[in-house]
Design a protein around this motif. Structure first.
Motif, mmCIF file in Angstrom:
data_model
loop_
_atom_site.group_PDB
_atom_site.id
_atom_site.type_symbol
_atom_site.label_atom_id
_atom_site.label_comp_id
_atom_site.label_asym_id
_atom_site.label_seq_id
_atom_site.Cartn_x
_atom_site.Cartn_y
_atom_site.Cartn_z
ATOM 1 N N SER A 183 0.838 -1.204 0.000
ATOM 2 C CA SER A 183 0.000 0.000 0.000
ATOM 3 C C SER A 183 0.867 1.244 0.000
ATOM 4 C CB SER A 183 -0.855 -0.042 1.272
ATOM 5 O OG SER A 183 -1.373 1.225 1.549
ATOM 6 N N THR A 227 0.503 3.452 1.844
ATOM 7 C CA THR A 227 0.654 3.818 3.254
ATOM 8 C C THR A 227 2.110 3.680 3.706
ATOM 9 O OG1 THR A 227 -0.371 3.532 5.422
ATOM 10 C CG2 THR A 227 0.142 1.530 4.243
ATOM 11 N N SER A 284 -19.210 13.466 6.197
ATOM 12 C CA SER A 284 -18.329 14.408 6.891
ATOM 13 C C SER A 284 -17.047 14.529 6.076
ATOM 14 C CB SER A 284 -17.976 13.886 8.284
ATOM 15 O OG SER A 284 -19.116 13.868 9.091
ATOM 16 N N VAL A 285 -16.736 15.739 5.650
ATOM 17 C CA VAL A 285 -15.480 15.980 4.928
ATOM 18 C C VAL A 285 -14.448 16.381 5.979
ATOM 19 C CG1 VAL A 285 -14.328 17.428 3.220
ATOM 20 C CG2 VAL A 285 -16.671 16.642 2.813
ATOM 21 N N PHE A 286 -13.395 15.575 6.077
ATOM 22 C CA PHE A 286 -12.434 15.760 7.167
ATOM 23 C C PHE A 286 -11.432 16.869 6.859
ATOM 24 C CE2 PHE A 286 -13.214 10.968 7.803
ATOM 25 C CZ PHE A 286 -14.264 11.209 8.688
ATOM 26 N N TYR A 334 -1.515 -1.017 10.957
ATOM 27 C CA TYR A 334 -1.834 -1.632 9.652
ATOM 28 C C TYR A 334 -0.702 -1.351 8.661
ATOM 29 C CZ TYR A 334 -3.426 -1.357 4.854
ATOM 30 O OH TYR A 334 -3.486 -1.449 3.487
ATOM 31 N N ASP A 391 -4.377 11.759 9.009
ATOM 32 C CA ASP A 391 -4.500 11.975 7.555
ATOM 33 C C ASP A 391 -3.410 12.909 7.047
ATOM 34 O OD1 ASP A 391 -6.618 10.373 6.992
ATOM 35 O OD2 ASP A 391 -8.100 11.973 6.780
ATOM 36 N N ARG A 406 -9.218 14.469 10.146
ATOM 37 C CA ARG A 406 -9.157 13.145 10.789
ATOM 38 C C ARG A 406 -7.707 12.925 11.230
ATOM 39 N NH1 ARG A 406 -11.020 8.026 7.184
ATOM 40 N NH2 ARG A 406 -9.195 8.658 5.969
ATOM 41 N N ARG A 447 -6.139 12.590 -3.114
ATOM 42 C CA ARG A 447 -5.655 11.209 -3.225
ATOM 43 C C ARG A 447 -5.638 10.781 -4.692
ATOM 44 N NH1 ARG A 447 -4.905 12.450 1.204
ATOM 45 N NH2 ARG A 447 -5.326 11.366 3.161
ATOM 46 N N ASN A 482 -5.413 4.597 -4.031
ATOM 47 C CA ASN A 482 -6.755 4.429 -3.443
ATOM 48 C C ASN A 482 -7.715 3.739 -4.410
ATOM 49 O OD1 ASN A 482 -5.367 6.505 -1.862
ATOM 50 N ND2 ASN A 482 -7.301 6.722 -0.803
ATOM 51 N N ASN A 502 -15.199 3.409 6.570
ATOM 52 C CA ASN A 502 -14.154 4.371 6.951
ATOM 53 C C ASN A 502 -13.676 5.153 5.747
ATOM 54 O OD1 ASN A 502 -13.754 3.497 9.719
ATOM 55 N ND2 ASN A 502 -12.996 1.590 8.793
ATOM 56 N N ASN A 503 -13.698 4.513 4.591
ATOM 57 C CA ASN A 503 -13.103 5.136 3.400
ATOM 58 C C ASN A 503 -14.114 6.004 2.669
ATOM 59 O OD1 ASN A 503 -11.510 2.117 3.352
ATOM 60 N ND2 ASN A 503 -10.337 3.997 3.440
ATOM 61 N N LEU A 504 -13.583 6.933 1.889
ATOM 62 C CA LEU A 504 -14.424 7.962 1.298
ATOM 63 C C LEU A 504 -15.489 7.414 0.330
ATOM 64 C CD1 LEU A 504 -15.099 10.933 0.932
ATOM 65 C CD2 LEU A 504 -13.261 11.077 -0.766
HETATM 66 N N1 UFG Z 1 -12.460 11.378 3.884
HETATM 67 C C1 UFG Z 1 -13.473 12.237 4.259
HETATM 68 N N2 UFG Z 1 -14.600 11.706 4.820
HETATM 69 C C2 UFG Z 1 -14.751 10.354 5.022
HETATM 70 C C3 UFG Z 1 -13.707 9.489 4.634
HETATM 71 C C4 UFG Z 1 -12.571 10.034 4.079
HETATM 72 O O1 UFG Z 1 -13.365 13.453 4.080
HETATM 73 O O2 UFG Z 1 -15.795 9.947 5.561
HETATM 74 C C5 UFG Z 1 -11.244 11.923 3.231
HETATM 75 C C6 UFG Z 1 -9.958 11.650 3.973
HETATM 76 O O3 UFG Z 1 -9.713 12.651 4.934
HETATM 77 C C7 UFG Z 1 -8.940 11.640 2.818
HETATM 78 C C8 UFG Z 1 -9.724 11.074 1.648
HETATM 79 O O4 UFG Z 1 -11.099 11.266 1.979
HETATM 80 O O5 UFG Z 1 -8.563 12.966 2.510
HETATM 81 C C9 UFG Z 1 -9.491 9.591 1.401
HETATM 82 O O6 UFG Z 1 -9.711 8.876 2.603
HETATM 83 P P1 UFG Z 1 -9.848 7.275 2.616
HETATM 84 O O7 UFG Z 1 -10.156 6.889 4.029
HETATM 85 O O8 UFG Z 1 -10.790 6.833 1.559
HETATM 86 O O9 UFG Z 1 -8.408 6.775 2.167
HETATM 87 P P2 UFG Z 1 -6.958 7.050 2.818
HETATM 88 O O10 UFG Z 1 -6.157 7.728 1.765
HETATM 89 O O11 UFG Z 1 -7.043 7.693 4.126
HETATM 90 O O12 UFG Z 1 -6.440 5.576 3.087
HETATM 91 C C10 UFG Z 1 -6.417 4.627 2.042
HETATM 92 C C11 UFG Z 1 -6.648 3.230 2.628
HETATM 93 C C12 UFG Z 1 -5.480 2.797 3.467
HETATM 94 C C13 UFG Z 1 -4.217 2.929 2.702
HETATM 95 C C14 UFG Z 1 -4.053 4.298 2.125
HETATM 96 C C15 UFG Z 1 -2.884 4.301 1.195
HETATM 97 O O13 UFG Z 1 -7.797 3.233 3.457
HETATM 98 O O14 UFG Z 1 -5.658 1.436 3.776
HETATM 99 O O15 UFG Z 1 -5.204 4.675 1.364
HETATM 100 O O16 UFG Z 1 -2.479 5.554 0.870
HETATM 101 F F1 UFG Z 1 -3.190 2.672 3.514
#
Ligand code: UFG
Length: 337
Positions: free
Chosen positions: A124, A126, A215-217, A148, A294, A291, A230, A178, A197-199
């Motif tokens: 990932s 990550t 909710s936009v974080f 993770y 992030d 969040r 992303r 993503n 959890n993911n967008l």
């Molecule tokens: N976001 C929101 N509201 C939500 C969920 C997410 O605004 O309800 C925002 C986050 O702050 C971020 C973007 O949307 O800016 C993407 O968030 P995700 O949770 O969809 O994805 P992440 O980039 O945080 O994480 C993902 C995977 C991880 C992995 C990572 C790799 O969930 O497992 O990408 O870069 F590690």
């Protein structure tokens, strides 16, 4: 060639099985159904008209994994199985270390015993932690911010050591950005348990009125509109990247690392606006605090995968939004029938 796919009924695993079967590989799936459903097996068959062999076992169970290798002459392994919820990994780190490391070690041991030399690992972006520069190249420094991510990085280190010790091995590490979207048929897609959890999974649930508001974080990041950026990649493109990785695997020895992304970053609001436009639905949202953990922006330099694997993502953000929603609509219909 016969490919063992661990976690083959999960989101990325199932799409990869479809691409493998379409490319005439034989597929053997191991999945313990901890975060997937057995129905996906039938859907894979419905899409490809081919039935992969399936074992409902845990990859940590060495005896059972050995049986799979003895019953099938496995040429290569694609290892998806693993826990992947960032938040849960913070509250239950031992569960993550035990499962994600144990399963990989078990597979590598059995592969050694059974003379299987080709391994593709699902890593990932990550592992880049909070990158100092963008776009992200494979040789950037690595670090993590949650258990993770640390399991992914630890496995990458283990694979590097194993590769040094065993010159017959071919290992490809794929660092996903993503993944969103779903198969065009709407038969397979992402189905997270509980509140997502993911967008994208959250957006589709709001669009479908199963959740009231997104909710936009944070909107005070150093990005064009202040919301997080992303590199979203269509899961079918990502799946095709695994076929390219396998083709490379059989023609080289050692270990290589590749970003699988599009190279383009989109903000949270870009995704929301595009989703609303292409699907003609409303996605109400409110801006809330950032969040914790992030980062502002994260997108790939996809050049290495293009030059060395011949991989280039083909789908755009509109396809991703359309296909993610199509999957939810199709599944709603099947619930109502
Ligand atoms: N976001 C929101 N509201 C939500 C969920 C997410 O605004 O309800 C925002 C986050 O702050 C971020 C973007 O949307 O800016 C993407 O968030 P995700 O949770 O969809 O994805 P992440 O980039 O945080 O994480 C993902 C995977 C991880 C992995 C990572 C790799 O969930 O497992 O990408 O870069 F590690």
């Amino acid at each position: 060639m016969k490919i063992l796919v661990t976690g083959g009924l999960g989101f990325i695993g199932s799409h990869t099985c479809v691409e493998l079967l379409n490319a005439n590989y034989e597929v053997v799936i191991i999945d313990n159904l901890s975060n997937s459903s057995i129905d996906v097996l039938d859907k894979i068959e419905e899409i490809t008209s081919k039935k992969p062999k399936f074992y409902e076992i845990d990859v940590c169970d060495k005896e059972k994994v050995s049986v799979v290798f003895k019953e099938n002459k496995i040429d290569a392994v694609i290892h998806f199985a693993g826990y992947k919820a960032v938040g849960e990994s913070v509250s239950e780190p031992l569960k993550y270390y035990r499962n994600n490391l144990d399963s990989t070690l078990t597979l590598l041991e059995v592969m050694k015993e059974e003379n299987c030399h080709n391994f593709v690992f699902s890593s990932s972006a990550t592992v880049y932690g909070s990158p100092k520069e963008l776009p992200i190249k494979e040789d950037f420094p690595l670090s993590t911010t949650n258990p993770y991510g640390t399991t992914k990085l630890m496995i990458e280190r283990i694979l590097a050591d194993v590769s040094k010790a065993d010159k017959d091995l071919s290992i490809i590490v794929l660092r996903y950005f993503n993944p969103i979207g779903a198969h065009k048929s709407g038969l397979i897609g992402e189905k997270p348990n509980g509140i997502p959890n993911n967008l994208m999974p959250y957006i589709v649930r709001v669009a479908n009125k199963e959740l009231p508001i997104l909710s936009v974080f944070g909107n005070d990041y150093d990005t064009p509109d202040g919301t997080g950026v992303r590199d979203y990649i269509h899961v079918v493109d990502l799946a095709k990247g695994h076929i390219k990785a396998l083709e490379k695997c059989v023609n080289f020895k050692g270990i290589e690392y590749y970003n699988l992304g599009t190279g383009t970053g989109y903000s949270v609001l870009d995704l929301v606006n595009t989703f609303e436009k292409v699907n003609n639905v409303e996605v109400p949202y409110k801006i809330v605090d950032r969040r914790p953990g992030d980062i502002a922006a994260c997108y790939a330099d996809p050049t290495k995968a293009y030059k060395e694997l011949g991989f280039k993502a083909e789908y755009g953000i509109e396809d991703m939004c359309r296909d993610s929603y199509n999957f939810i609509l199709k599944n709603k219909e099947s619930h109502n029938n």
